[in-house]
Write a protein that holds these residues in place. Sequence first.
Motif, PDB file in Angstrom:
ATOM      1  N   LYS A 108       0.789  -1.232   0.000  1.00 26.96           N
ATOM      2  CA  LYS A 108       0.000   0.000   0.000  1.00 26.96           C
ATOM      3  C   LYS A 108       0.825   1.288   0.000  1.00 26.96           C
ATOM      4  CE  LYS A 108      -4.054   1.948   2.309  1.00 26.96           C
ATOM      5  NZ  LYS A 108      -5.312   1.660   1.641  1.00 26.96           N
ATOM      6  N   HIS A 109       1.803   1.371   0.872  1.00 27.34           N
ATOM      7  CA  HIS A 109       2.502   2.651   1.011  1.00 27.34           C
ATOM      8  C   HIS A 109       3.855   2.672   0.314  1.00 27.34           C
ATOM      9  CE1 HIS A 109      -0.715   4.007   3.517  1.00 27.34           C
ATOM     10  NE2 HIS A 109      -0.575   2.942   4.285  1.00 27.34           N
ATOM     11  N   ARG A 110       4.057   1.753  -0.596  1.00 31.81           N
ATOM     12  CA  ARG A 110       5.336   1.731  -1.311  1.00 31.81           C
ATOM     13  C   ARG A 110       5.133   2.212  -2.738  1.00 31.81           C
ATOM     14  NH1 ARG A 110       7.009  -4.177  -1.051  1.00 31.81           N
ATOM     15  NH2 ARG A 110       8.963  -3.446  -1.959  1.00 31.81           N
ATOM     16  N   ARG A 111       6.143   2.912  -3.240  1.00 32.09           N
ATOM     17  CA  ARG A 111       6.050   3.469  -4.580  1.00 32.09           C
ATOM     18  C   ARG A 111       6.567   2.459  -5.616  1.00 32.09           C
ATOM     19  NH1 ARG A 111       8.346   6.409  -8.068  1.00 32.09           N
ATOM     20  NH2 ARG A 111       7.177   8.009  -9.210  1.00 32.09           N
ATOM     21  N   ASP A 143      -0.519   6.677  -6.318  1.00 35.70           N
ATOM     22  CA  ASP A 143       0.712   6.730  -5.525  1.00 35.70           C
ATOM     23  C   ASP A 143       1.793   5.782  -6.036  1.00 35.70           C
ATOM     24  OD1 ASP A 143      -0.724   4.489  -4.916  1.00 35.70           O
ATOM     25  OD2 ASP A 143      -0.327   4.538  -2.769  1.00 35.70           O
ATOM     26  N   LYS A 144       1.545   5.203  -7.207  1.00 37.22           N
ATOM     27  CA  LYS A 144       2.539   4.310  -7.803  1.00 37.22           C
ATOM     28  C   LYS A 144       2.618   4.590  -9.288  1.00 37.22           C
ATOM     29  CE  LYS A 144       1.643   0.476  -4.620  1.00 37.22           C
ATOM     30  NZ  LYS A 144       0.942   1.363  -3.657  1.00 37.22           N
TER      31      LYS A 144
END
Length: 171
Positions: A108-111, A143-144
């Motif tokens: 979720k919070h990784r690019r 966000d990716k």
Amino acid sequence: GLKKKEVHVLCLGLDNSGKTTIINKLKPSNAQTQDIVPTIGFSIEKFKTSSLSFTVFDMSGQGKYRDLWEHYYKEGQAIIFVIDSSDKLRMVVAKEELDTLLNHPDIKHRRLPILFFANKMDLRDAVSSVKVSQLLSLENIKDKPWHICASDALKGEGLQEGVDWLQDQIT
Ligand code: GTP
Ligand code: MG
């Protein structure tokens, strides 16, 4: 000689979408296999581009093995997500699996760059890559970095464009 940077990639998507066929086509011709069978569990494959050495976790897309995917999420530095563009009935299942993936705490919070292959473009029933991206609501991925390529893995069409994009994201 110069050692290429190593990258771990997860290859995900429903069973029969063409993941193993795509990865096989990205290998040098003398390393390609002729008979591709449904993947059991997963298989670790390697291929190189001009600047990178890819290690691919080619996961089985069968329902009974999909629970394995998440165990490799932490390892992955990029994702290749394959869709059978002709399988309209299961497009919603592909979307569910993608949404579950994108909401996973290890993703979720990784690019992480995500390369989508709208595969099986050669088939009469195939929808366009634009249509696939609409059906999967890819515009919601903010966000990716992501990219979608139409592909025909049997002929190898569209694969190089995708891998070039992926390489640019990583280097
Ligand atoms: P699992 O390992 O079960 O998750 O499937 P997979 O996603 O690895 O699919 P696989 O590569 O085994 O391909 C499934 C079938 O689709 C095989 O019969 C392939 O020959 C066929 N196939 C793969 N890509 C294409 C394509 O672009 N066009 C067509 N017509 N058939 C394809
Ligand atoms: Mg496979």
